[in-house]
Design a protein around this motif. Sequence first.
Motif, PDB file in Angstrom:
ATOM      1  N   ARG A 219       0.812  -1.224   0.000  1.00 41.21           N
ATOM      2  CA  ARG A 219       0.000   0.000   0.000  1.00 41.21           C
ATOM      3  C   ARG A 219       0.845   1.274   0.000  1.00 41.21           C
ATOM      4  NH1 ARG A 219      -0.897  -1.923   5.427  1.00 41.21           N
ATOM      5  NH2 ARG A 219       0.277  -0.649   6.941  1.00 41.21           N
ATOM      6  N   ASP A 220       2.135   1.139   0.303  1.00 42.64           N
ATOM      7  CA  ASP A 220       3.014   2.314   0.356  1.00 42.64           C
ATOM      8  C   ASP A 220       3.464   2.772  -1.019  1.00 42.64           C
ATOM      9  OD1 ASP A 220       2.900   2.366   3.142  1.00 42.64           O
ATOM     10  OD2 ASP A 220       4.581   0.965   3.334  1.00 42.64           O
ATOM     11  N   LEU A 221       3.143   2.006  -2.060  1.00 44.27           N
ATOM     12  CA  LEU A 221       3.484   2.377  -3.432  1.00 44.27           C
ATOM     13  C   LEU A 221       2.383   3.285  -3.978  1.00 44.27           C
ATOM     14  CD1 LEU A 221       5.451   1.807  -5.886  1.00 44.27           C
ATOM     15  CD2 LEU A 221       3.789   0.086  -6.588  1.00 44.27           C
ATOM     16  N   CYS A 222       2.707   4.562  -4.202  1.00 44.77           N
ATOM     17  CA  CYS A 222       1.723   5.542  -4.664  1.00 44.77           C
ATOM     18  C   CYS A 222       2.049   5.919  -6.106  1.00 44.77           C
ATOM     19  CB  CYS A 222       1.747   6.778  -3.767  1.00 44.77           C
ATOM     20  SG  CYS A 222       1.584   6.425  -1.997  1.00 44.77           S
ATOM     21  N   ARG A 223       1.199   5.484  -7.035  1.00 42.06           N
ATOM     22  CA  ARG A 223       1.462   5.724  -8.452  1.00 42.06           C
ATOM     23  C   ARG A 223       1.265   7.188  -8.813  1.00 42.06           C
ATOM     24  NH1 ARG A 223       0.598   1.253 -11.593  1.00 42.06           N
ATOM     25  NH2 ARG A 223       1.596   2.519 -13.192  1.00 42.06           N
ATOM     26  N   GLN A 224       2.040   7.643  -9.839  1.00 37.17           N
ATOM     27  CA  GLN A 224       1.920   8.998 -10.344  1.00 37.17           C
ATOM     28  C   GLN A 224       1.576   8.964 -11.833  1.00 37.17           C
ATOM     29  OE1 GLN A 224       4.543  11.890  -7.809  1.00 37.17           O
ATOM     30  NE2 GLN A 224       5.934  10.458  -8.796  1.00 37.17           N
ATOM     31  N   ASP A 225       1.098  10.086 -12.345  1.00 40.59           N
ATOM     32  CA  ASP A 225       0.592  10.143 -13.716  1.00 40.59           C
ATOM     33  C   ASP A 225       1.654   9.849 -14.763  1.00 40.59           C
ATOM     34  OD1 ASP A 225      -1.900  10.770 -12.726  1.00 40.59           O
ATOM     35  OD2 ASP A 225      -1.663  12.950 -12.992  1.00 40.59           O
TER      36      ASP A 225
ATOM     37  N   SER B 188       5.911   7.007 -12.890  1.00 41.28           N
ATOM     38  CA  SER B 188       6.761   6.803 -11.711  1.00 41.28           C
ATOM     39  C   SER B 188       5.875   6.679 -10.467  1.00 41.28           C
ATOM     40  CB  SER B 188       7.732   7.973 -11.555  1.00 41.28           C
ATOM     41  OG  SER B 188       7.034   9.171 -11.272  1.00 41.28           O
ATOM     42  N   SER B 189       6.513   6.523  -9.333  1.00 39.75           N
ATOM     43  CA  SER B 189       5.777   6.397  -8.075  1.00 39.75           C
ATOM     44  C   SER B 189       6.537   7.100  -6.964  1.00 39.75           C
ATOM     45  CB  SER B 189       5.599   4.918  -7.683  1.00 39.75           C
ATOM     46  OG  SER B 189       4.893   4.206  -8.662  1.00 39.75           O
ATOM     47  N   VAL B 190       5.871   7.289  -5.848  1.00 46.76           N
ATOM     48  CA  VAL B 190       6.553   7.667  -4.610  1.00 46.76           C
ATOM     49  C   VAL B 190       6.236   6.584  -3.584  1.00 46.76           C
ATOM     50  CG1 VAL B 190       6.663  10.150  -4.979  1.00 46.76           C
ATOM     51  CG2 VAL B 190       4.621   9.165  -3.946  1.00 46.76           C
ATOM     52  N   LEU B 191       7.209   6.320  -2.746  1.00 44.85           N
ATOM     53  CA  LEU B 191       7.069   5.309  -1.704  1.00 44.85           C
ATOM     54  C   LEU B 191       6.893   5.999  -0.363  1.00 44.85           C
ATOM     55  CD1 LEU B 191       9.999   3.038  -2.913  1.00 44.85           C
ATOM     56  CD2 LEU B 191       7.574   2.421  -2.988  1.00 44.85           C
ATOM     57  N   PHE B 192       5.842   5.650   0.347  1.00 45.30           N
ATOM     58  CA  PHE B 192       5.592   6.259   1.649  1.00 45.30           C
ATOM     59  C   PHE B 192       6.431   5.564   2.709  1.00 45.30           C
ATOM     60  CE2 PHE B 192       3.122   6.389   5.681  1.00 45.30           C
ATOM     61  CZ  PHE B 192       3.257   7.751   5.921  1.00 45.30           C
ATOM     62  N   ILE B 193       7.271   6.333   3.404  1.00 46.50           N
ATOM     63  CA  ILE B 193       8.121   5.809   4.467  1.00 46.50           C
ATOM     64  C   ILE B 193       7.429   6.102   5.790  1.00 46.50           C
ATOM     65  CG2 ILE B 193      10.415   5.842   5.503  1.00 46.50           C
ATOM     66  CD1 ILE B 193      11.421   7.065   2.867  1.00 46.50           C
ATOM     67  N   ALA B 194       6.831   5.088   6.366  1.00 52.99           N
ATOM     68  CA  ALA B 194       6.039   5.286   7.581  1.00 52.99           C
ATOM     69  C   ALA B 194       6.899   5.656   8.779  1.00 52.99           C
ATOM     70  CB  ALA B 194       5.230   4.023   7.894  1.00 52.99           C
ATOM     71  N   ARG B 195       8.091   5.079   8.845  1.00 52.64           N
ATOM     72  CA  ARG B 195       8.971   5.339   9.992  1.00 52.64           C
ATOM     73  C   ARG B 195      10.411   5.103   9.552  1.00 52.64           C
ATOM     74  NH1 ARG B 195       7.418   5.577  15.266  1.00 52.64           N
ATOM     75  NH2 ARG B 195       5.405   4.642  14.725  1.00 52.64           N
TER      76      ARG B 195
ATOM     77  N   TYR C 149       8.385  10.619   2.005  1.00 54.70           N
ATOM     78  CA  TYR C 149       8.248   9.970   0.709  1.00 54.70           C
ATOM     79  C   TYR C 149       9.595   9.844   0.013  1.00 54.70           C
ATOM     80  CZ  TYR C 149       3.197  10.580   1.094  1.00 54.70           C
ATOM     81  OH  TYR C 149       1.904  10.517   1.520  1.00 54.70           O
ATOM     82  N   ALA C 150       9.737   8.790  -0.780  1.00 48.38           N
ATOM     83  CA  ALA C 150      10.935   8.568  -1.586  1.00 48.38           C
ATOM     84  C   ALA C 150      10.498   8.286  -3.018  1.00 48.38           C
ATOM     85  CB  ALA C 150      11.745   7.398  -1.035  1.00 48.38           C
ATOM     86  N   PHE C 151      11.371   8.594  -3.961  1.00 43.77           N
ATOM     87  CA  PHE C 151      11.049   8.456  -5.381  1.00 43.77           C
ATOM     88  C   PHE C 151      11.306   7.046  -5.882  1.00 43.77           C
ATOM     89  CE2 PHE C 151      12.544   8.625  -9.839  1.00 43.77           C
ATOM     90  CZ  PHE C 151      11.401   9.124 -10.439  1.00 43.77           C
ATOM     91  N   LEU C 152      10.476   6.604  -6.841  1.00 45.53           N
ATOM     92  CA  LEU C 152      10.682   5.343  -7.556  1.00 45.53           C
ATOM     93  C   LEU C 152      10.385   5.600  -9.026  1.00 45.53           C
ATOM     94  CD1 LEU C 152      11.383   2.311  -7.218  1.00 45.53           C
ATOM     95  CD2 LEU C 152       8.939   1.859  -7.089  1.00 45.53           C
TER      96      LEU C 152
ATOM     97  N   GLY D 155      11.446   1.325 -12.264  1.00 45.48           N
ATOM     98  CA  GLY D 155      11.421   0.742 -10.936  1.00 45.48           C
ATOM     99  C   GLY D 155      10.012   0.355 -10.516  1.00 45.48           C
ATOM    100  N   THR D 156       9.058   1.205 -10.855  1.00 43.27           N
ATOM    101  CA  THR D 156       7.657   0.920 -10.533  1.00 43.27           C
ATOM    102  C   THR D 156       7.184  -0.350 -11.237  1.00 43.27           C
ATOM    103  OG1 THR D 156       7.153   3.267 -10.209  1.00 43.27           O
ATOM    104  CG2 THR D 156       5.300   1.806 -10.663  1.00 43.27           C
ATOM    105  N   LYS D 157       7.536  -0.481 -12.510  1.00 41.41           N
ATOM    106  CA  LYS D 157       7.134  -1.677 -13.264  1.00 41.41           C
ATOM    107  C   LYS D 157       7.746  -2.936 -12.662  1.00 41.41           C
ATOM    108  CE  LYS D 157       6.461   0.639 -17.726  1.00 41.41           C
ATOM    109  NZ  LYS D 157       6.965   0.800 -19.130  1.00 41.41           N
ATOM    110  N   ALA D 158       9.011  -2.834 -12.221  1.00 41.82           N
ATOM    111  CA  ALA D 158       9.684  -3.990 -11.626  1.00 41.82           C
ATOM    112  C   ALA D 158       9.016  -4.401 -10.320  1.00 41.82           C
ATOM    113  CB  ALA D 158      11.161  -3.669 -11.391  1.00 41.82           C
ATOM    114  N   VAL D 159       8.650  -3.423  -9.511  1.00 38.85           N
ATOM    115  CA  VAL D 159       7.993  -3.715  -8.233  1.00 38.85           C
ATOM    116  C   VAL D 159       6.598  -4.291  -8.463  1.00 38.85           C
ATOM    117  CG1 VAL D 159       7.023  -2.679  -6.141  1.00 38.85           C
ATOM    118  CG2 VAL D 159       9.309  -2.024  -6.907  1.00 38.85           C
TER     119      VAL D 159
END
Length: 227
Positions: free
Chosen positions: A81-87, A90-97, A108-111, A115-119
């Motif tokens: 659920r931490d993978l947040c897709r972008q238009d 690419s995506s941003v990854l939510f770093i909870a802690r 947030y961190a960039f993907l 990288g998004t397709k691989a994940v």
Amino acid sequence: MHRAEFQVSPCRHRLVELALKSVKRKYGNVYRQAPPLGKKEVLAAIDGLGNTRLEIRDKAVLWVATDSWCRASEISGFRVRDLCRQDDGSSVLFIARSKTDPDGRGNYAFLSERGTKAVLRWIETAGLKSDDPMLTKSQRGAKICPLDPATISRIIKRCTKRDDVSAHSTRVGGVQDAFRLGCDLSSIMVAGRWKSPEMPARYGRRIIASQSAAAQVSRAFEEGEGD
């Protein structure tokens, strides 16, 4: 223990401070950092992997490590659920802690798009659900649990065929790549989620030295002599 008992710490005593200063002057205070692992080398390792279940997982690990500049503990903590897709794909990854966010305010961190397709491919291959860890064991039928941070380092060692690197090496390598491309320190701090410029500047000190005013003056005069 002194602080826990509301006592003055002996480490603040002037004699202790002087003793530490003396030790540093005698033996030095060199900071040992993880060997850098830049984007070019990681991409070469990814291109060398095939399409087995293990290799699909390893590609996802390498992409997250090289794109996000995340620590091993942060990579281990990602859930689907931490993978947040972008238009733009690419995506941003939510770093909870994280290490610098013990209170869990989040960041947030960039993907990248690749990288998004691989994940996403790994998530589909492993049949992971929203609350599952994003990166898990590769064995079919294995218990779904997050990869240990030490396992992430072992994956990077195996895929790059380098025994000297760790998960932190992509963080160091990312900073050095950014300095080579001329990125400013503030943008590097944002990318790596540093609160102080000390660490990224330390990671990139070799690159900074080669881009310093002294280096630029030397190159300018060398070019002038060649005319």
